[in-house]
Scaffold this motif. Structure first.
Motif, short mmCIF file in Angstrom:
data_model
loop_
_atom_site.label_atom_id
_atom_site.label_comp_id
_atom_site.label_asym_id
_atom_site.label_seq_id
_atom_site.Cartn_x
_atom_site.Cartn_y
_atom_site.Cartn_z
N HIS A 8 0.87 -1.18 0.00
CA HIS A 8 0.00 0.00 0.00
C HIS A 8 0.90 1.22 0.00
O HIS A 8 1.89 1.27 0.73
N PHE A 9 0.58 2.17 -0.84
CA PHE A 9 1.35 3.40 -0.83
C PHE A 9 0.39 4.55 -1.11
O PHE A 9 -0.48 4.46 -1.96
N PRO A 10 0.55 5.62 -0.34
CA PRO A 10 -0.36 6.75 -0.50
C PRO A 10 -0.02 7.57 -1.74
O PRO A 10 1.12 7.62 -2.18
N ILE A 11 -1.04 8.17 -2.28
CA ILE A 11 -0.86 9.11 -3.38
C ILE A 11 -1.49 10.42 -2.92
O ILE A 11 -2.65 10.45 -2.52
N THR A 12 -0.71 11.47 -2.93
CA THR A 12 -1.20 12.78 -2.51
C THR A 12 -1.21 13.71 -3.72
O THR A 12 -0.22 13.82 -4.43
N VAL A 13 -2.34 14.33 -3.93
CA VAL A 13 -2.47 15.32 -5.00
C VAL A 13 -2.89 16.62 -4.33
O VAL A 13 -3.91 16.65 -3.64
N ARG A 14 -2.10 17.65 -4.48
CA ARG A 14 -2.42 18.95 -3.88
C ARG A 14 -3.01 19.86 -4.95
O ARG A 14 -2.45 20.01 -6.03
N ILE A 15 -4.13 20.44 -4.63
CA ILE A 15 -4.83 21.31 -5.57
C ILE A 15 -4.93 22.70 -4.95
O ILE A 15 -5.29 22.84 -3.79
N GLY A 17 -6.77 26.44 -5.48
CA GLY A 17 -7.92 27.01 -6.17
C GLY A 17 -9.11 26.08 -6.07
O GLY A 17 -9.14 25.13 -5.29
N THR A 18 -10.10 26.35 -6.87
CA THR A 18 -11.32 25.56 -6.87
C THR A 18 -11.45 24.88 -8.24
O THR A 18 -11.79 25.54 -9.22
N PRO A 19 -11.18 23.59 -8.29
CA PRO A 19 -11.26 22.90 -9.59
C PRO A 19 -12.71 22.71 -10.03
O PRO A 19 -13.61 22.56 -9.20
N THR A 20 -12.88 22.73 -11.30
CA THR A 20 -14.20 22.44 -11.87
C THR A 20 -14.41 20.94 -11.85
O THR A 20 -13.45 20.17 -11.72
N PRO A 21 -15.64 20.47 -11.99
CA PRO A 21 -15.87 19.03 -12.09
C PRO A 21 -15.08 18.41 -13.24
O PRO A 21 -14.51 17.33 -13.11
N ALA A 22 -15.00 19.12 -14.37
CA ALA A 22 -14.22 18.60 -15.50
C ALA A 22 -12.74 18.55 -15.15
O ALA A 22 -12.02 17.62 -15.55
N GLY A 23 -12.26 19.55 -14.41
CA GLY A 23 -10.87 19.56 -13.99
C GLY A 23 -10.55 18.40 -13.06
O GLY A 23 -9.49 17.77 -13.18
N LEU A 24 -11.45 18.09 -12.13
CA LEU A 24 -11.24 16.95 -11.25
C LEU A 24 -11.25 15.64 -12.01
O LEU A 24 -10.46 14.74 -11.72
N GLU A 25 -12.12 15.54 -12.99
CA GLU A 25 -12.16 14.33 -13.81
C GLU A 25 -10.85 14.16 -14.58
O GLU A 25 -10.29 13.07 -14.64
N ARG A 26 -10.35 15.23 -15.13
CA ARG A 26 -9.08 15.19 -15.87
C ARG A 26 -7.93 14.84 -14.92
O ARG A 26 -7.04 14.07 -15.27
N LEU A 27 -7.96 15.39 -13.71
CA LEU A 27 -6.94 15.10 -12.73
C LEU A 27 -6.93 13.61 -12.40
O LEU A 27 -5.87 12.99 -12.31
N ALA A 28 -8.10 13.02 -12.25
CA ALA A 28 -8.19 11.59 -11.98
C ALA A 28 -7.54 10.79 -13.09
O ALA A 28 -6.82 9.81 -12.84
N GLU A 29 -7.75 11.20 -14.34
CA GLU A 29 -7.14 10.52 -15.49
C GLU A 29 -5.62 10.64 -15.45
O GLU A 29 -4.91 9.67 -15.72
N VAL A 30 -5.13 11.83 -15.12
CA VAL A 30 -3.69 12.06 -15.07
C VAL A 30 -3.05 11.21 -13.97
O VAL A 30 -2.00 10.59 -14.19
#
Length: 67
Positions: A8-15, A17-30
């Motif tokens: 198990h290894f953690p993944i941290t993504v720091r954001i 600002g306020t991402p849009t729903p489309a931005g969050l979806e794209r982030l998940a893909e990345v």
């Protein structure tokens, strides 16, 4: 008898600002693509060290096909 090792290894993504729903979806893909690349890299390193059966051949494929 095969041995199963679970890591198990953690993944941290720091954001900022306020991402849009489309931005969050794209982030998940990345993040998913980055994880796939790291799994493939790890599999190659383990195989090159002489342990090709330690990492299943379909490890990265699981992430590509799991919704």
């Amino acid at each position: 008898m095969p041995t199963t090792i679970t890591c198990h290894f953690p993944i941290t993504v720091r954001i900022t600002g306020t991402p849009t729903p489309a931005g969050l979806e794209r982030l998940a893909e990345v993040v998913e693509q980055a994880l796939i690349a790291r799994l493939e890299f790890a599999r190659a390193k383990v195989a090159a060290a002489g342990f090709p059966d330690i990492v299943p051949a379909d490890a990265a494929d699981h992430w590509r096909t799991t919704p």
